[in-house]
Design a protein around this motif. Structure first.
Motif, PDB file in Angstrom:
ATOM      1  N   MET A   1       3.587 -12.383  -1.621  1.00 28.08           N
ATOM      2  CA  MET A   1       4.477 -12.788  -0.521  1.00 28.08           C
ATOM      3  C   MET A   1       4.583 -14.316  -0.466  1.00 28.08           C
ATOM      4  O   MET A   1       3.574 -15.024  -0.556  1.00 28.08           O
ATOM      5  N   GLU A   2       5.817 -14.767  -0.279  1.00 27.96           N
ATOM      6  CA  GLU A   2       6.051 -16.208  -0.121  1.00 27.96           C
ATOM      7  C   GLU A   2       6.478 -16.449   1.320  1.00 27.96           C
ATOM      8  O   GLU A   2       7.360 -15.758   1.843  1.00 27.96           O
ATOM      9  N   LEU A   3       5.846 -17.412   1.985  1.00 29.53           N
ATOM     10  CA  LEU A   3       6.125 -17.673   3.395  1.00 29.53           C
ATOM     11  C   LEU A   3       7.016 -18.902   3.549  1.00 29.53           C
ATOM     12  O   LEU A   3       6.964 -19.819   2.737  1.00 29.53           O
ATOM     13  N   ASP A   4       7.792 -18.894   4.628  1.00 33.23           N
ATOM     14  CA  ASP A   4       8.589 -20.099   4.912  1.00 33.23           C
ATOM     15  C   ASP A   4       7.816 -20.975   5.909  1.00 33.23           C
ATOM     16  O   ASP A   4       6.671 -20.669   6.265  1.00 33.23           O
ATOM     17  N   GLY A   5       8.449 -22.060   6.393  1.00 32.72           N
ATOM     18  CA  GLY A   5       7.778 -23.004   7.287  1.00 32.72           C
ATOM     19  C   GLY A   5       7.294 -22.376   8.582  1.00 32.72           C
ATOM     20  O   GLY A   5       6.323 -22.831   9.193  1.00 32.72           O
ATOM     21  N   ASP A   6       7.965 -21.308   9.042  1.00 34.47           N
ATOM     22  CA  ASP A   6       7.570 -20.650  10.302  1.00 34.47           C
ATOM     23  C   ASP A   6       6.608 -19.485  10.067  1.00 34.47           C
ATOM     24  O   ASP A   6       6.443 -18.635  10.932  1.00 34.47           O
ATOM     25  N   SER A   7       6.005 -19.444   8.892  1.00 38.51           N
ATOM     26  CA  SER A   7       5.091 -18.355   8.538  1.00 38.51           C
ATOM     27  C   SER A   7       5.753 -16.984   8.587  1.00 38.51           C
ATOM     28  O   SER A   7       5.131 -15.990   8.951  1.00 38.51           O
ATOM     29  N   LYS A   8       7.050 -16.989   8.261  1.00 39.15           N
ATOM     30  CA  LYS A   8       7.719 -15.695   8.093  1.00 39.15           C
ATOM     31  C   LYS A   8       7.773 -15.363   6.604  1.00 39.15           C
ATOM     32  O   LYS A   8       7.730 -16.271   5.763  1.00 39.15           O
ATOM     33  N   VAL A   9       7.863 -14.080   6.314  1.00 33.42           N
ATOM     34  CA  VAL A   9       7.881 -13.667   4.913  1.00 33.42           C
ATOM     35  C   VAL A   9       9.270 -13.947   4.339  1.00 33.42           C
ATOM     36  O   VAL A   9      10.222 -13.231   4.612  1.00 33.42           O
TER      37      VAL A   9
ATOM     38  N   ASP B   1       9.980 -14.164   1.059  1.00 35.51           N
ATOM     39  CA  ASP B   1      10.245 -13.267  -0.069  1.00 35.51           C
ATOM     40  C   ASP B   1       8.995 -12.427  -0.362  1.00 35.51           C
ATOM     41  O   ASP B   1       7.880 -12.859  -0.066  1.00 35.51           O
ATOM     42  N   ILE B   2       9.226 -11.275  -0.899  1.00 39.79           N
ATOM     43  CA  ILE B   2       8.103 -10.379  -1.230  1.00 39.79           C
ATOM     44  C   ILE B   2       8.449  -9.612  -2.496  1.00 39.79           C
ATOM     45  O   ILE B   2       9.616  -9.235  -2.713  1.00 39.79           O
ATOM     46  N   ARG B   3       7.467  -9.436  -3.352  1.00 35.93           N
ATOM     47  CA  ARG B   3       7.647  -8.649  -4.582  1.00 35.93           C
ATOM     48  C   ARG B   3       6.447  -7.726  -4.761  1.00 35.93           C
ATOM     49  O   ARG B   3       5.327  -8.063  -4.375  1.00 35.93           O
ATOM     50  N   PHE B   4       6.710  -6.581  -5.363  1.00 36.43           N
ATOM     51  CA  PHE B   4       5.576  -5.721  -5.752  1.00 36.43           C
ATOM     52  C   PHE B   4       5.664  -5.439  -7.234  1.00 36.43           C
ATOM     53  O   PHE B   4       6.732  -5.514  -7.834  1.00 36.43           O
ATOM     54  N   ASN B   5       4.513  -5.132  -7.795  1.00 34.48           N
ATOM     55  CA  ASN B   5       4.447  -4.725  -9.190  1.00 34.48           C
ATOM     56  C   ASN B   5       3.461  -3.572  -9.269  1.00 34.48           C
ATOM     57  O   ASN B   5       2.524  -3.521  -8.480  1.00 34.48           O
ATOM     58  N   GLY B   6       3.679  -2.684 -10.180  1.00 39.35           N
ATOM     59  CA  GLY B   6       2.699  -1.602 -10.281  1.00 39.35           C
ATOM     60  C   GLY B   6       3.182  -0.448 -11.112  1.00 39.35           C
ATOM     61  O   GLY B   6       4.259  -0.480 -11.711  1.00 39.35           O
ATOM     62  N   MET B   7       2.344   0.550 -11.154  1.00 42.84           N
ATOM     63  CA  MET B   7       2.689   1.784 -11.850  1.00 42.84           C
ATOM     64  C   MET B   7       1.994   2.942 -11.155  1.00 42.84           C
ATOM     65  O   MET B   7       0.984   2.755 -10.466  1.00 42.84           O
ATOM     66  N   GLY B   8       2.569   4.110 -11.324  1.00 46.39           N
ATOM     67  CA  GLY B   8       1.952   5.274 -10.701  1.00 46.39           C
ATOM     68  C   GLY B   8       2.981   6.302 -10.310  1.00 46.39           C
ATOM     69  O   GLY B   8       4.099   6.307 -10.836  1.00 46.39           O
ATOM     70  N   CYS B   9       2.605   7.156  -9.370  1.00 45.59           N
ATOM     71  CA  CYS B   9       3.460   8.282  -9.003  1.00 45.59           C
ATOM     72  C   CYS B   9       4.655   7.820  -8.170  1.00 45.59           C
ATOM     73  O   CYS B   9       4.683   6.695  -7.667  1.00 45.59           O
ATOM     74  N   ALA B  10       5.618   8.697  -8.011  1.00 48.35           N
ATOM     75  CA  ALA B  10       6.838   8.385  -7.276  1.00 48.35           C
ATOM     76  C   ALA B  10       6.534   8.005  -5.829  1.00 48.35           C
ATOM     77  O   ALA B  10       7.162   7.095  -5.275  1.00 48.35           O
ATOM     78  N   ILE B  11       5.580   8.696  -5.232  1.00 46.73           N
ATOM     79  CA  ILE B  11       5.256   8.426  -3.828  1.00 46.73           C
ATOM     80  C   ILE B  11       4.720   6.992  -3.667  1.00 46.73           C
ATOM     81  O   ILE B  11       5.146   6.264  -2.773  1.00 46.73           O
ATOM     82  N   SER B  12       3.796   6.599  -4.543  1.00 48.72           N
ATOM     83  CA  SER B  12       3.198   5.269  -4.407  1.00 48.72           C
ATOM     84  C   SER B  12       4.221   4.177  -4.706  1.00 48.72           C
ATOM     85  O   SER B  12       4.267   3.160  -4.019  1.00 48.72           O
ATOM     86  N   GLN B  13       5.052   4.392  -5.712  1.00 47.83           N
ATOM     87  CA  GLN B  13       6.008   3.359  -6.107  1.00 47.83           C
ATOM     88  C   GLN B  13       7.174   3.270  -5.124  1.00 47.83           C
ATOM     89  O   GLN B  13       7.619   2.178  -4.785  1.00 47.83           O
ATOM     90  N   ALA B  14       7.649   4.402  -4.651  1.00 46.03           N
ATOM     91  CA  ALA B  14       8.764   4.389  -3.689  1.00 46.03           C
ATOM     92  C   ALA B  14       8.311   3.788  -2.365  1.00 46.03           C
ATOM     93  O   ALA B  14       9.035   2.996  -1.756  1.00 46.03           O
ATOM     94  N   SER B  15       7.106   4.136  -1.922  1.00 40.99           N
ATOM     95  CA  SER B  15       6.649   3.612  -0.634  1.00 40.99           C
ATOM     96  C   SER B  15       6.417   2.104  -0.719  1.00 40.99           C
ATOM     97  O   SER B  15       6.667   1.386   0.240  1.00 40.99           O
ATOM     98  N   ALA B  16       5.973   1.620  -1.892  1.00 42.81           N
ATOM     99  CA  ALA B  16       5.797   0.170  -2.065  1.00 42.81           C
ATOM    100  C   ALA B  16       7.151  -0.532  -1.956  1.00 42.81           C
ATOM    101  O   ALA B  16       7.288  -1.552  -1.286  1.00 42.81           O
ATOM    102  N   SER B  17       8.145   0.051  -2.575  1.00 42.67           N
ATOM    103  CA  SER B  17       9.498  -0.494  -2.540  1.00 42.67           C
ATOM    104  C   SER B  17      10.016  -0.552  -1.096  1.00 42.67           C
ATOM    105  O   SER B  17      10.574  -1.554  -0.657  1.00 42.67           O
ATOM    106  N   MET B  18       9.803   0.547  -0.385  1.00 37.28           N
ATOM    107  CA  MET B  18      10.262   0.622   1.008  1.00 37.28           C
ATOM    108  C   MET B  18       9.528  -0.395   1.886  1.00 37.28           C
ATOM    109  O   MET B  18      10.121  -1.025   2.761  1.00 37.28           O
TER     110      MET B  18
END
Lengths: 136, 413
Positions: free
Chosen positions: A44-52, A54-71
């Motif tokens: 996660m990258e924060l701005d000056g007001d400590s808001k998120v 930008d955010i990125r995820f990386n990973g591998m695994g089942c559809a549930i884990s990957q879809a929920s990370a995306s969401m």
């Protein structure tokens, strides 16, 4: 029996949102689900007001884990750290929709656990959050 | 292929109450037999009778009921010995399961016979229970582990086996049948080769003894380990066989009551084997239940069970390979494999597969099946595994195949 594998879940699995890495992330965390071998890393990258900013995820695994990370990344983007901290298990489950067995719940909540681990580590209260994190 | 009827499978199914269950509105299809097998009424009733009629501690009671329990326990040991054709019941030690059996050998034989610079030979298809005890021993003693690789079809690389033998391996610990690939290793030949160089051989028979006739004298293995719960018996009981006087030369594994001959404040002496390795109150009903499971399987006949499983495995490989996008692992020849079919379908993760099959009442295992090095060798994160036993039917395989089509539909493959 209705399946947890809705069109939405599969769309997120096949077309992940916010997948990748950030160069200037202040918050980074990674964890695995040893039972399933799911891996999720969140930055996660924060701005000056400590808001998120930008955010990125990386990973591998089942559809549930990957879809929920995306969401989760969509949910967190633009939020303050305090708002992100308040995202609950129920918030994730309502995004996924449907019933999950206890074992699969771990898949669904892995990204939330990783995001919160990074967040608590950043604000210096990881020790106090152990109980909350272990409930995920 | 012409279907030969080995025995009345429908009648056998009637013996297993759990197979009557309805899961998620569908008849329960149990295809996780490599993990554990279901229990027939005959085994359940044996345990029930033990608790109701002759529960007592063994070997020490003077009263009648204790004598009955002791006799039943030792009869179970004799049944195990006959079942694998051991020369004597004294070659049979009861343990908790295959894992404890292998740990027993690593401690009681390994610590005495493996030293600095020695080699222990394993294969790339071993279960964690036949890897980790040797890692611990190797670390303690400064010994090295050497792995025999496998081909892409899941067959052992024989020249690597020969190479490790020539470099002087002290012990070869090998699965008789792989719990992921289904490969049945030619252990009889391998043992013969190993013995020529003085290498001791432990056979992990967790996936073979429940499914096919195994004769320890014919194999000529030094150690053989298996679990009761994978062969219709209770959990928490397993067997370690050691050839001839091997047990005599080994140091105790656990110390405590029952394994001693005399105890003095500063020293003790041990009972002869097998009792030397059975400290404390053991799993008495487990052993008796295992005896009942052996009776049950023997009545049907292990040769017939093996033929039934070979046919159903061949049918499953043929049927499932018609599913578009499927990859099936292991040898293609059903003669060379046990009743285990591991696969992947498109980009469907095995855990998603297992959840979707469960929705149809089908129980399979997904993940790495305690064989992480093997999955690394195959270059895949996980597999879905269907494993068969004496009560599975071709109709169940058909329903698995139909369910896979449903998964393909959901995942738009």
């Amino acid at each position: 029996m209705s399946s947890i594998y809705s069109e939405i879940i599969l769309d997120y699995y096949r077309n992940p949102r916010n997948k990748g890495k950030l160069d200037r992330a202040q918050i980074r965390a990674k964890d695995t689900n040893p039972l399933c071998g799911d891996v999720i890393e969140i930055q996660m990258e924060l701005d000056g007001d400590s808001k998120v900013k930008d955010i990125r995820f990386n990973g591998m695994g089942c559809a549930i884990s990957q879809a929920s990370a995306s969401m989760l990344t969509e949910l967190v983007k633009g939020k303050s750290l305090d708002e992100a901290r308040k995202i609950s298990k129920e918030d994730i489950l309502s995004l996924i929709g449907g019933q999950l067995s206890a074992v699969r719940l771990k898949c669904a909540l892995l990204s939330l656990k990783v995001m919160k681990t990074g967040l608590y580590n950043y604000i210096g209260s990881l020790e106090n959050a152990k109980e909350e994190l272990s409930s995920l | 292929m012409q279907k030969t009827v080995q025995y009345n499978v429908e009648k056998v199914r009637q013996d297993f109450p759990i197979l009557q269950r309805i899961i998620n509105g569908k008849p329960f299809i149990y295809l996780d037999n490599a993990a554990t097998a279901q229990k027939p009424r005959q085994v359940i009733e044996t345990l029930d009778r033990f608790y109701k009629e002759y529960n007592a501690n063994i070997h020490r009671g003077i009263y009648k009921v204790s004598e009955e329990a002791t006799a039943a326990h030792e009869e179970a040991r004799a049944k195990v010995a006959r079942f694998i054709n051991a020369r004597s019941p004294n070659e049979i030690v009861f343990v908790r399961g295959t894992t404890e059996a292998i740990n027993l050998v690593a401690h009681a034989w390994g610590r005495k016979n493996v030293g600095l610079g020695d080699n222990i030979m394993l294969t790339e298809m071993e279960h964690h229970s036949n890897i980790v005890p040797w890692q611990l021993l190797a670390k303690e003693k400064g010994a090295s582990l050497k792995y025999v690789g496998i081909t892409d079809q899941g067959i052992l690389e024989r020249y690597e086996f020969q190479q490790h033998l020539q470099s002087g391996a002290k012990l070869f610990a090998v699965a008789h049948s792989s719990n992921v690939l289904g490969t049945i290793n030619p252990v009889r030949e391998l043992i013969r080769e190993a013995h020529k160089t003085g290498c001791c051989v432990l056979v992990d028979a967790a996936q073979s003894v429940p499914h096919m006739p195994v004769d320890v004298q014919d194999l000529d293995c030094d150690f053989l380990a298996f679990s009761g719960h994978k062969m219709c018996g209770p959990t928490g009981i397993g067997v370690l066989y050691a050839k001839g006087n091997l047990f005599d030369e080994m140091v105790p594994f656990h110390g405590g009551g029952e394994m001693i001959s005399e105890v003095h404040p500063y020293e003790s002496s041990w009972k002869p084997p097998p009792y030397k390795f059975e400290a404390g109150t053991t799993n008495i009903e487990g052993a008796i239940g295992l005896g009942a499971a052996i009776d049950y399987l023997s009545n049907i006949g292990l040769r017939k069970i093996r033929l039934h499983e070979r046919e159903i495995t061949a049918y499953a490989i043929d049927k499932l390979s018609r599913t578009k996008g499927i990859t099936i692992y292991g040898p293609s020849d059903p003669q060379a494999r046990g009743g285990v079919v591991s696969f992947n379908l498109g980009d469907v993760h095995p855990h998603d597969m297992a959840t979707l099959l469960d929705e149809d009442g089908i129980a399979v295992r997904s993940g790495q099946h305690c064989a992480q090095p093997l999955h690394e060798r195959l270059g895949i994160p996980a597999t879905t595994r269907a494993s068969f036993y004496l009560y599975n039917t071709e109709d169940e395989v058909d329903r698995l195949a139909n369910s896979l089509e449903r998964v393909r539909g959901i995942f738009k493959l």
